[in-house]
Design a protein around this motif. Structure first.
Motif, PDB file in Angstrom:
ATOM      1  N   ARG A  29       0.785  -1.142  -0.001  1.00 46.96           N
ATOM      2  CA  ARG A  29      -0.160   0.409   0.046  1.00 46.96           C
ATOM      3  C   ARG A  29       0.781   1.474  -0.023  1.00 46.96           C
ATOM      4  NH1 ARG A  29      -2.849  -2.735   3.271  1.00 46.96           N
ATOM      5  NH2 ARG A  29      -2.487  -2.072   5.635  1.00 46.96           N
ATOM      6  N   GLU A  30       1.676   1.400   0.559  1.00 47.22           N
ATOM      7  CA  GLU A  30       2.576   2.615   0.513  1.00 47.22           C
ATOM      8  C   GLU A  30       3.702   2.414  -0.155  1.00 47.22           C
ATOM      9  OE1 GLU A  30       4.963   5.735   2.756  1.00 47.22           O
ATOM     10  OE2 GLU A  30       3.502   4.504   3.063  1.00 47.22           O
ATOM     11  N   GLN A  31       4.275   1.346  -1.355  1.00 46.28           N
ATOM     12  CA  GLN A  31       4.575   1.742  -2.258  1.00 46.28           C
ATOM     13  C   GLN A  31       3.527   1.748  -3.709  1.00 46.28           C
ATOM     14  OE1 GLN A  31       5.844  -2.069  -4.250  1.00 46.28           O
ATOM     15  NE2 GLN A  31       7.074  -1.131  -5.744  1.00 46.28           N
ATOM     16  N   GLU A  32       2.410   1.708  -2.969  1.00 47.61           N
ATOM     17  CA  GLU A  32       1.143   2.211  -4.543  1.00 47.61           C
ATOM     18  C   GLU A  32       0.979   3.844  -4.150  1.00 47.61           C
ATOM     19  OE1 GLU A  32      -1.376   2.508  -7.474  1.00 47.61           O
ATOM     20  OE2 GLU A  32       0.168   0.900  -7.254  1.00 47.61           O
ATOM     21  N   ARG A  33       1.112   4.231  -2.952  1.00 54.60           N
ATOM     22  CA  ARG A  33       1.279   5.384  -2.449  1.00 54.60           C
ATOM     23  C   ARG A  33       1.888   6.425  -2.841  1.00 54.60           C
ATOM     24  NH1 ARG A  33       1.687   9.208   1.580  1.00 54.60           N
ATOM     25  NH2 ARG A  33       3.664   7.500   2.544  1.00 54.60           N
TER      26      ARG A  33
END
Length: 164
Positions: A29-33
């Motif tokens: 999720r952090e990478q996608e953000r």
């Protein structure tokens, strides 16, 4: 007791797998953000780069125009210098001829006074032309120095452009 230890070990393994899975999901999720944030910022960066390149182009254009104007000024000053040299030479030749010529049919005193006044006027004219010539030479030297500085700047700019 062995069964309890085995189920306890399995439960711990299951908990560890769930914890690692949730950490992995959080990292994804952090990478996608971060990816979305970069996608949002990319147009801003591209616009800034385009503005920078446009500004550089305009600065280059201004420097080239200034260089052209300075070259024209140098040419003009060289022409003016040549014209002043010709004028000084012409006045010096005229002064030599006047010194050699005798003024017939005039009283010697009056002729001498007129000749002296004329020679003094011509000498002053010559001095003024020499002053103008020196001034033109000084201006040409200053323009030449500025022109050389601009050439150095342009050479550095070309090297910079090649490196980019």
């Amino acid at each position: 007791m062995k069964a309890a230890t085995g189920s306890n070990s399995t439960a711990q393994a299951q908990l560890q797998i769930e914890r690692l899975t949730s950490e992995l999901e959080a990292a994804e999720r952090e990478q996608e953000r971060h990816r979305q944030l970069l996608e949002q910022q990319e147009p801003v960066w591209m616009e800034e780069e385009r503005n920078f390149q446009d500004g550089r182009y305009h600065r280059d254009l201004v420097h080239r125009q200034r260089l052209g104007a300075m070259l024209q000024e140098v040419l003009f000053l060289q022409q003016q210098h040549g014209q002043l040299r010709v004028e000084v030479t012409r006045i010096e030749a005229l002064m030599r001829r006047l010194q050699e010529v005798a003024w017939p049919r005039r009283p010697p005193v009056k002729c001498q006074n007129e000749k002296t006044d004329l020679l003094e006027g011509l000498a002053q004219e010559r001095l003024e032309l020499e002053r103008q010539t020196k001034s033109a030479e000084h201006e040409a030297a200053r323009s030449k120095e500025e022109l050389e500085a601009l050439h150095r700047v342009l050479a550095l700019h070309k090297k910079k452009m090649q490196l980019l």
